[in-house]
Design a protein around this motif. Sequence first.
Motif, PDB file in Angstrom:
ATOM      1  N   TYR A  73       0.817  -1.205   0.000  1.00  0.00           N
ATOM      2  CA  TYR A  73       0.000   0.000   0.000  1.00  0.00           C
ATOM      3  C   TYR A  73       0.857   1.265   0.000  1.00  0.00           C
ATOM      4  O   TYR A  73       0.439   2.305  -0.500  1.00  0.00           O
ATOM      5  CB  TYR A  73      -0.954  -0.028   1.182  1.00  0.00           C
ATOM      6  CG  TYR A  73      -2.058  -1.025   1.005  1.00  0.00           C
ATOM      7  CD1 TYR A  73      -1.928  -2.350   1.440  1.00  0.00           C
ATOM      8  CD2 TYR A  73      -3.240  -0.677   0.359  1.00  0.00           C
ATOM      9  CE1 TYR A  73      -2.927  -3.275   1.251  1.00  0.00           C
ATOM     10  CE2 TYR A  73      -4.259  -1.594   0.163  1.00  0.00           C
ATOM     11  CZ  TYR A  73      -4.098  -2.884   0.612  1.00  0.00           C
ATOM     12  OH  TYR A  73      -5.091  -3.806   0.409  1.00  0.00           O
ATOM     13  N   GLY A  74       2.042   1.192   0.542  1.00  0.00           N
ATOM     14  CA  GLY A  74       2.918   2.351   0.544  1.00  0.00           C
ATOM     15  C   GLY A  74       3.392   2.717  -0.846  1.00  0.00           C
ATOM     16  O   GLY A  74       3.520   3.893  -1.199  1.00  0.00           O
ATOM     17  N   LYS A  75       3.658   1.689  -1.660  1.00  0.00           N
ATOM     18  CA  LYS A  75       4.145   1.907  -3.020  1.00  0.00           C
ATOM     19  C   LYS A  75       3.030   1.833  -4.056  1.00  0.00           C
ATOM     20  O   LYS A  75       3.268   2.092  -5.239  1.00  0.00           O
ATOM     21  CB  LYS A  75       5.216   0.866  -3.352  1.00  0.00           C
ATOM     22  CG  LYS A  75       6.469   0.966  -2.488  1.00  0.00           C
ATOM     23  CD  LYS A  75       7.486  -0.087  -2.889  1.00  0.00           C
ATOM     24  CE  LYS A  75       8.742   0.013  -2.041  1.00  0.00           C
ATOM     25  NZ  LYS A  75       9.742  -1.035  -2.404  1.00  0.00           N
ATOM     26  N   ASN A  76       1.822   1.447  -3.635  1.00  0.00           N
ATOM     27  CA  ASN A  76       0.708   1.264  -4.568  1.00  0.00           C
ATOM     28  C   ASN A  76       1.059   0.284  -5.680  1.00  0.00           C
ATOM     29  O   ASN A  76       0.903   0.579  -6.883  1.00  0.00           O
ATOM     30  CB  ASN A  76       0.270   2.600  -5.162  1.00  0.00           C
ATOM     31  CG  ASN A  76      -0.630   3.370  -4.217  1.00  0.00           C
ATOM     32  OD1 ASN A  76      -1.419   2.787  -3.481  1.00  0.00           O
ATOM     33  ND2 ASN A  76      -0.495   4.682  -4.237  1.00  0.00           N
ATOM     34  N   ILE A  77       1.565  -0.869  -5.275  1.00  0.00           N
ATOM     35  CA  ILE A  77       1.888  -1.922  -6.234  1.00  0.00           C
ATOM     36  C   ILE A  77       1.153  -3.193  -5.828  1.00  0.00           C
ATOM     37  O   ILE A  77       1.222  -3.626  -4.682  1.00  0.00           O
ATOM     38  CB  ILE A  77       3.402  -2.215  -6.268  1.00  0.00           C
ATOM     39  CG1 ILE A  77       4.179  -0.956  -6.667  1.00  0.00           C
ATOM     40  CG2 ILE A  77       3.700  -3.336  -7.261  1.00  0.00           C
ATOM     41  CD1 ILE A  77       5.695  -1.134  -6.605  1.00  0.00           C
ATOM     42  N   LEU A  78       0.456  -3.768  -6.768  1.00  0.00           N
ATOM     43  CA  LEU A  78      -0.237  -5.041  -6.588  1.00  0.00           C
ATOM     44  C   LEU A  78       0.659  -6.135  -7.154  1.00  0.00           C
ATOM     45  O   LEU A  78       1.251  -5.955  -8.226  1.00  0.00           O
ATOM     46  CB  LEU A  78      -1.569  -5.028  -7.317  1.00  0.00           C
ATOM     47  CG  LEU A  78      -2.453  -6.263  -7.184  1.00  0.00           C
ATOM     48  CD1 LEU A  78      -3.070  -6.324  -5.786  1.00  0.00           C
ATOM     49  CD2 LEU A  78      -3.542  -6.246  -8.258  1.00  0.00           C
ATOM     50  N   TYR A  79       0.771  -7.250  -6.432  1.00  0.00           N
ATOM     51  CA  TYR A  79       1.627  -8.347  -6.867  1.00  0.00           C
ATOM     52  C   TYR A  79       0.817  -9.618  -7.104  1.00  0.00           C
ATOM     53  O   TYR A  79      -0.232  -9.823  -6.508  1.00  0.00           O
ATOM     54  CB  TYR A  79       2.704  -8.645  -5.818  1.00  0.00           C
ATOM     55  CG  TYR A  79       3.661  -7.515  -5.552  1.00  0.00           C
ATOM     56  CD1 TYR A  79       3.514  -6.698  -4.430  1.00  0.00           C
ATOM     57  CD2 TYR A  79       4.714  -7.270  -6.421  1.00  0.00           C
ATOM     58  CE1 TYR A  79       4.398  -5.664  -4.177  1.00  0.00           C
ATOM     59  CE2 TYR A  79       5.601  -6.231  -6.179  1.00  0.00           C
ATOM     60  CZ  TYR A  79       5.441  -5.438  -5.067  1.00  0.00           C
ATOM     61  OH  TYR A  79       6.318  -4.412  -4.829  1.00  0.00           O
ATOM     62  N   LEU A  80       1.359 -10.468  -7.944  1.00  0.00           N
ATOM     63  CA  LEU A  80       0.847 -11.821  -8.099  1.00  0.00           C
ATOM     64  C   LEU A  80       2.057 -12.749  -8.142  1.00  0.00           C
ATOM     65  O   LEU A  80       2.797 -12.774  -9.131  1.00  0.00           O
ATOM     66  CB  LEU A  80       0.013 -11.996  -9.369  1.00  0.00           C
ATOM     67  CG  LEU A  80      -0.641 -13.368  -9.507  1.00  0.00           C
ATOM     68  CD1 LEU A  80      -1.720 -13.568  -8.430  1.00  0.00           C
ATOM     69  CD2 LEU A  80      -1.256 -13.546 -10.900  1.00  0.00           C
ATOM     70  N   GLN A  81       2.269 -13.456  -7.046  1.00  0.00           N
ATOM     71  CA  GLN A  81       3.354 -14.432  -6.980  1.00  0.00           C
ATOM     72  C   GLN A  81       2.832 -15.756  -7.506  1.00  0.00           C
ATOM     73  O   GLN A  81       1.828 -16.270  -7.016  1.00  0.00           O
ATOM     74  CB  GLN A  81       3.832 -14.581  -5.538  1.00  0.00           C
ATOM     75  CG  GLN A  81       4.458 -13.323  -4.962  1.00  0.00           C
ATOM     76  CD  GLN A  81       4.728 -13.462  -3.469  1.00  0.00           C
ATOM     77  OE1 GLN A  81       3.821 -13.484  -2.654  1.00  0.00           O
ATOM     78  NE2 GLN A  81       5.992 -13.563  -3.121  1.00  0.00           N
ATOM     79  N   MET A  82       3.512 -16.282  -8.496  1.00  0.00           N
ATOM     80  CA  MET A  82       3.065 -17.506  -9.154  1.00  0.00           C
ATOM     81  C   MET A  82       4.150 -18.573  -9.020  1.00  0.00           C
ATOM     82  O   MET A  82       5.297 -18.333  -9.409  1.00  0.00           O
ATOM     83  CB  MET A  82       2.772 -17.241 -10.628  1.00  0.00           C
ATOM     84  CG  MET A  82       1.799 -16.084 -10.849  1.00  0.00           C
ATOM     85  SD  MET A  82       1.345 -15.876 -12.585  1.00  0.00           S
ATOM     86  CE  MET A  82       2.930 -15.415 -13.268  1.00  0.00           C
ATOM     87  N   THR A  83       3.789 -19.694  -8.468  1.00  0.00           N
ATOM     88  CA  THR A  83       4.730 -20.803  -8.310  1.00  0.00           C
ATOM     89  C   THR A  83       4.153 -22.053  -8.965  1.00  0.00           C
ATOM     90  O   THR A  83       2.976 -22.083  -9.316  1.00  0.00           O
ATOM     91  CB  THR A  83       5.020 -21.086  -6.827  1.00  0.00           C
ATOM     92  OG1 THR A  83       3.800 -21.478  -6.185  1.00  0.00           O
ATOM     93  CG2 THR A  83       5.575 -19.850  -6.138  1.00  0.00           C
ATOM     94  N   SER A  84       4.996 -23.063  -9.111  1.00  0.00           N
ATOM     95  CA  SER A  84       4.584 -24.327  -9.730  1.00  0.00           C
ATOM     96  C   SER A  84       3.799 -24.075 -11.011  1.00  0.00           C
ATOM     97  O   SER A  84       2.721 -24.647 -11.229  1.00  0.00           O
ATOM     98  CB  SER A  84       3.743 -25.147  -8.741  1.00  0.00           C
ATOM     99  OG  SER A  84       4.472 -25.417  -7.561  1.00  0.00           O
TER     100      SER A  84
END
Length: 125
Positions: A73-84
């Motif tokens: 929220y501080g950087k206003n970045i949404l992430y999607l960590q994808m494994t396997s």
Amino acid sequence: QELLRESGGGSVQAGGSLTLSCHITGYLSSQRCMGWFRQASGKDREGVARLEPSGETTYVDSVKGRFNISKDYGKNILYLQMTSLEPEDTGMYYCAAARLITSCPPLIAEDYLGWGQGTQVTVSS
């Protein structure tokens, strides 16, 4: 004005990992439901993961246990960590924001906005 900008895609082998980022600017940086969607060639856009302002997350069954959605929220970045990663995960990935700040709709593309150009994920077997 581009309000959402995705990055982090690439080509990996099955079993590999990638982390996608979505830079959020403008009015979409407000507290609202955010989602990740993907679109494979010749197929409809599919909702993959959703993050509510409360922190609650929702995933489509095919990625449960493998993908993780989060937001700085501080950087206003949404992430999607994808494994396997699997070949079936191949597609263009987009982030989007719920149309209304007061609701968190299911992962239906028509209920979201701010679509960027997407980032391509290719998983080879």
